[in-house]
Scaffold this motif. Structure first.
Motif, PDB file in Angstrom:
ATOM      1  N   ALA A 180      45.998  70.928  72.305  1.00 20.81           N
ATOM      2  CA  ALA A 180      44.723  71.038  71.608  1.00 20.81           C
ATOM      3  C   ALA A 180      44.233  72.478  71.698  1.00 20.81           C
ATOM      4  O   ALA A 180      44.543  73.188  72.653  1.00 20.81           O
ATOM      5  CB  ALA A 180      43.699  70.096  72.245  1.00 20.81           C
ATOM      6  N   PRO A 181      43.477  72.943  70.695  1.00 24.74           N
ATOM      7  CA  PRO A 181      42.973  74.329  70.728  1.00 24.74           C
ATOM      8  C   PRO A 181      42.214  74.656  72.009  1.00 24.74           C
ATOM      9  O   PRO A 181      42.335  75.760  72.544  1.00 24.74           O
ATOM     10  CB  PRO A 181      42.063  74.395  69.493  1.00 24.74           C
ATOM     11  CG  PRO A 181      42.616  73.359  68.560  1.00 24.74           C
ATOM     12  CD  PRO A 181      43.115  72.254  69.450  1.00 24.74           C
ATOM     13  N   GLU A 182      41.438  73.699  72.510  1.00 26.18           N
ATOM     14  CA  GLU A 182      40.684  73.949  73.736  1.00 26.18           C
ATOM     15  C   GLU A 182      41.618  74.199  74.919  1.00 26.18           C
ATOM     16  O   GLU A 182      41.404  75.110  75.725  1.00 26.18           O
ATOM     17  CB  GLU A 182      39.763  72.774  74.043  1.00 26.18           C
ATOM     18  CG  GLU A 182      38.922  72.975  75.308  1.00 26.18           C
ATOM     19  CD  GLU A 182      38.056  71.776  75.629  1.00 26.18           C
ATOM     20  OE1 GLU A 182      37.332  71.814  76.633  1.00 26.18           O
ATOM     21  OE2 GLU A 182      38.095  70.783  74.853  1.00 26.18           O
ATOM     22  N   GLY A 183      42.665  73.377  75.009  1.00 29.85           N
ATOM     23  CA  GLY A 183      43.620  73.539  76.094  1.00 29.85           C
ATOM     24  C   GLY A 183      44.335  74.875  76.012  1.00 29.85           C
ATOM     25  O   GLY A 183      44.515  75.562  77.023  1.00 29.85           O
ATOM     26  N   LEU A 184      44.744  75.266  74.809  1.00 37.37           N
ATOM     27  CA  LEU A 184      45.403  76.553  74.630  1.00 37.37           C
ATOM     28  C   LEU A 184      44.462  77.698  74.994  1.00 37.37           C
ATOM     29  O   LEU A 184      44.880  78.693  75.597  1.00 37.37           O
ATOM     30  CB  LEU A 184      45.886  76.704  73.191  1.00 37.37           C
ATOM     31  CG  LEU A 184      46.654  77.990  72.864  1.00 37.37           C
ATOM     32  CD1 LEU A 184      47.891  78.119  73.730  1.00 37.37           C
ATOM     33  CD2 LEU A 184      47.035  78.026  71.372  1.00 37.37           C
ATOM     34  N   GLY A 185      43.193  77.550  74.654  1.00 40.79           N
ATOM     35  CA  GLY A 185      42.207  78.578  75.001  1.00 40.79           C
ATOM     36  C   GLY A 185      42.083  78.765  76.502  1.00 40.79           C
ATOM     37  O   GLY A 185      42.014  79.904  76.995  1.00 40.79           O
ATOM     38  N   TRP A 186      42.044  77.645  77.236  1.00 41.90           N
ATOM     39  CA  TRP A 186      41.974  77.742  78.696  1.00 41.90           C
ATOM     40  C   TRP A 186      43.219  78.411  79.262  1.00 41.90           C
ATOM     41  O   TRP A 186      43.140  79.211  80.211  1.00 41.90           O
ATOM     42  CB  TRP A 186      41.810  76.359  79.315  1.00 41.90           C
ATOM     43  CG  TRP A 186      40.415  75.837  79.290  1.00 41.90           C
ATOM     44  CD1 TRP A 186      39.923  74.808  78.540  1.00 41.90           C
ATOM     45  CD2 TRP A 186      39.302  76.337  80.050  1.00 41.90           C
ATOM     46  NE1 TRP A 186      38.585  74.632  78.778  1.00 41.90           N
ATOM     47  CE2 TRP A 186      38.171  75.546  79.704  1.00 41.90           C
ATOM     48  CE3 TRP A 186      39.149  77.357  80.985  1.00 41.90           C
ATOM     49  CZ2 TRP A 186      36.917  75.766  80.266  1.00 41.90           C
ATOM     50  CZ3 TRP A 186      37.895  77.580  81.546  1.00 41.90           C
ATOM     51  CH2 TRP A 186      36.810  76.785  81.181  1.00 41.90           C
ATOM     52  N   LEU A 187      44.382  78.107  78.704  1.00 42.29           N
ATOM     53  CA  LEU A 187      45.626  78.712  79.183  1.00 42.29           C
ATOM     54  C   LEU A 187      45.648  80.216  78.926  1.00 42.29           C
ATOM     55  O   LEU A 187      46.068  81.001  79.785  1.00 42.29           O
ATOM     56  CB  LEU A 187      46.831  78.050  78.518  1.00 42.29           C
ATOM     57  CG  LEU A 187      47.085  76.588  78.884  1.00 42.29           C
ATOM     58  CD1 LEU A 187      48.224  76.026  78.050  1.00 42.29           C
ATOM     59  CD2 LEU A 187      47.400  76.457  80.380  1.00 42.29           C
ATOM     60  N   ILE A 188      45.190  80.620  77.749  1.00 40.89           N
ATOM     61  CA  ILE A 188      45.149  82.051  77.426  1.00 40.89           C
ATOM     62  C   ILE A 188      44.199  82.773  78.378  1.00 40.89           C
ATOM     63  O   ILE A 188      44.510  83.856  78.889  1.00 40.89           O
ATOM     64  CB  ILE A 188      44.725  82.258  75.961  1.00 40.89           C
ATOM     65  CG1 ILE A 188      45.848  81.779  75.022  1.00 40.89           C
ATOM     66  CG2 ILE A 188      44.400  83.727  75.677  1.00 40.89           C
ATOM     67  CD1 ILE A 188      45.462  81.759  73.560  1.00 40.89           C
ATOM     68  N   ALA A 189      43.034  82.159  78.626  1.00 41.74           N
ATOM     69  CA  ALA A 189      42.065  82.772  79.544  1.00 41.74           C
ATOM     70  C   ALA A 189      42.646  82.880  80.952  1.00 41.74           C
ATOM     71  O   ALA A 189      42.491  83.912  81.629  1.00 41.74           O
ATOM     72  CB  ALA A 189      40.776  81.957  79.554  1.00 41.74           C
ATOM     73  N   ALA A 190      43.326  81.826  81.414  1.00 42.84           N
ATOM     74  CA  ALA A 190      43.903  81.845  82.759  1.00 42.84           C
ATOM     75  C   ALA A 190      45.025  82.872  82.854  1.00 42.84           C
ATOM     76  O   ALA A 190      45.171  83.550  83.883  1.00 42.84           O
ATOM     77  CB  ALA A 190      44.431  80.450  83.118  1.00 42.84           C
ATOM     78  N   ALA A 191      45.835  82.997  81.795  1.00 44.85           N
ATOM     79  CA  ALA A 191      46.905  83.997  81.792  1.00 44.85           C
ATOM     80  C   ALA A 191      46.332  85.401  81.860  1.00 44.85           C
ATOM     81  O   ALA A 191      46.835  86.273  82.590  1.00 44.85           O
ATOM     82  CB  ALA A 191      47.762  83.831  80.543  1.00 44.85           C
ATOM     83  N   PHE A 192      45.269  85.642  81.096  1.00 42.77           N
ATOM     84  CA  PHE A 192      44.630  86.967  81.105  1.00 42.77           C
ATOM     85  C   PHE A 192      44.018  87.270  82.468  1.00 42.77           C
ATOM     86  O   PHE A 192      44.221  88.354  83.030  1.00 42.77           O
ATOM     87  CB  PHE A 192      43.559  87.034  80.018  1.00 42.77           C
ATOM     88  CG  PHE A 192      42.780  88.322  80.022  1.00 42.77           C
ATOM     89  CD1 PHE A 192      43.328  89.471  79.476  1.00 42.77           C
ATOM     90  CD2 PHE A 192      41.511  88.378  80.578  1.00 42.77           C
ATOM     91  CE1 PHE A 192      42.617  90.668  79.502  1.00 42.77           C
ATOM     92  CE2 PHE A 192      40.798  89.561  80.607  1.00 42.77           C
ATOM     93  CZ  PHE A 192      41.349  90.710  80.061  1.00 42.77           C
ATOM     94  N   LEU A 193      43.262  86.314  83.022  1.00 42.84           N
ATOM     95  CA  LEU A 193      42.620  86.539  84.317  1.00 42.84           C
ATOM     96  C   LEU A 193      43.656  86.682  85.438  1.00 42.84           C
ATOM     97  O   LEU A 193      43.458  87.469  86.364  1.00 42.84           O
ATOM     98  CB  LEU A 193      41.654  85.400  84.634  1.00 42.84           C
ATOM     99  CG  LEU A 193      40.375  85.361  83.788  1.00 42.84           C
ATOM    100  CD1 LEU A 193      39.562  84.114  84.111  1.00 42.84           C
ATOM    101  CD2 LEU A 193      39.536  86.621  84.030  1.00 42.84           C
ATOM    102  N   GLY A 194      44.752  85.925  85.341  1.00 42.33           N
ATOM    103  CA  GLY A 194      45.821  86.078  86.331  1.00 42.33           C
ATOM    104  C   GLY A 194      46.413  87.479  86.289  1.00 42.33           C
ATOM    105  O   GLY A 194      46.684  88.080  87.333  1.00 42.33           O
ATOM    106  N   GLY A 195      46.615  88.001  85.082  1.00 40.54           N
ATOM    107  CA  GLY A 195      47.098  89.365  84.948  1.00 40.54           C
ATOM    108  C   GLY A 195      46.092  90.381  85.453  1.00 40.54           C
ATOM    109  O   GLY A 195      46.447  91.374  86.091  1.00 40.54           O
ATOM    110  N   LEU A 196      44.816  90.126  85.181  1.00 38.31           N
ATOM    111  CA  LEU A 196      43.758  91.032  85.631  1.00 38.31           C
ATOM    112  C   LEU A 196      43.732  91.110  87.154  1.00 38.31           C
ATOM    113  O   LEU A 196      43.630  92.207  87.738  1.00 38.31           O
ATOM    114  CB  LEU A 196      42.414  90.540  85.096  1.00 38.31           C
ATOM    115  CG  LEU A 196      41.219  91.487  85.242  1.00 38.31           C
ATOM    116  CD1 LEU A 196      41.379  92.701  84.347  1.00 38.31           C
ATOM    117  CD2 LEU A 196      39.923  90.752  84.905  1.00 38.31           C
ATOM    118  N   VAL A 197      43.823  89.954  87.806  1.00 40.11           N
ATOM    119  CA  VAL A 197      43.830  89.925  89.268  1.00 40.11           C
ATOM    120  C   VAL A 197      45.052  90.661  89.817  1.00 40.11           C
ATOM    121  O   VAL A 197      44.957  91.421  90.789  1.00 40.11           O
ATOM    122  CB  VAL A 197      43.801  88.474  89.779  1.00 40.11           C
ATOM    123  CG1 VAL A 197      44.110  88.399  91.270  1.00 40.11           C
ATOM    124  CG2 VAL A 197      42.449  87.849  89.501  1.00 40.11           C
TER     125      VAL A 197
END
Length: 248
Positions: A8-25
């Motif tokens: 679902a778009p919402e699920g994909l959005g959460w994954l993209i956000a988590a991938a970005f924040l994981g990279g940021l950390v």
């Protein structure tokens, strides 16, 4: 195992956000991608789907640094770590096939919280390091990586306590995690847990993850290291707490 084409778009959005924040950390602190990404991804993708997406996306970040790391690493230590890991990793993956997804989510969250606690308390191993111990650390990392998808804490805490040059420590951790990614993809392929669509999701998530790495590295200022580490720990704790099954 949900994939790129069934999310679902919402699920994909959460994954993209988590991938970005994981990279940021990781850009801030040099570690932490899995501890941020997995607690968010596991409820959406399931254990094996989350590990596959993490592994594929995480292969790209270290590529520019591989040559320098290879020149700095103590190769005999690296091979001992990988030998132990290669033996224990399939055991961890087998255990993962025998437990409920909620157990995986608890394991990921508690390992992440435990890592932050140990770092904050400054706990370190102070004893003599022998060759067999290095292989044992690799085995512990492989077992933990198979069960919870997070092999890094064991190796990171062990090497942070050793009186080695910073370049050697960083190179060892970086190369171990790269080879771990290759090993786990190989084992998961043999188990029939790797799909084209699942790998495609990992490739898509590699883009925000690399962007997060770049931004974190760009923003990082050595004189503000404590501030950035505090921010990294806070994000890891929030992700770990959010991934606990008690929230649904």
């Amino acid at each position: 195992m949900p994939d790129l084409f069934s999310l679902a778009p919402e699920g994909l959005g959460w994954l993209i956000a988590a991938a970005f924040l994981g990279g940021l950390v990781r850009g801030f602190s040099g570690f932490g991608t899995a501890m941020v990404f997995l607690p968010v991804a596991a409820p959406i993708l399931g254990p094996f789907g989350a590990i596959l997406a993490l592994t594929i996306m995480d292969l790209f970040g270290p590529l520019p640094n591989l040559r320098q790391a290879w020149a700095s690493v103590e190769k005999s230590d690296l091979w001992r770590l990988l030998s132990g890991c290669a033996l224990a990793l399939p055991v961890g993956l087998w255990i993962l096939t025998r437990v409920e997804p909620e157990v995986f989510r608890y394991a990921v969250s508690f390992v992440s919280l435990g890592m932050v606690a140990v770092l904050l308390l400054g706990l370190r191993y102070r004893g003599t390091v022998r060759r067999g111990m290095v292989a044992g650390i690799g085995a512990a990392a492989g077992l933990l990586g198979g069960v919870a998808g997070i092999p890094g804490p064991v190796v990171i805490l062990f090497y942070m306590s050793r009186p080695l040059p910073v370049a050697v420590i960083r190179a060892t951790i970086l190369l171990f995690l790269v080879f771990f990614d290759i090993l786990i993809v190989g084992y998961m392929t043999g188990m029939g847990r790797v799909t084209v669509s699942g790998a495609a999701l990992g490739l898509v998530l590699a883009v925000p993850n690399v962007l997060g790495n770049v931004l974190g590295g760009y923003l990082f200022q050595p004189e503000q290291e404590r501030l950035y580490r505090a921010a990294a720990y806070a994000l890891i704790v929030l992700a770990a707490l959010s991934g606990l099954p008690v929230w649904g």
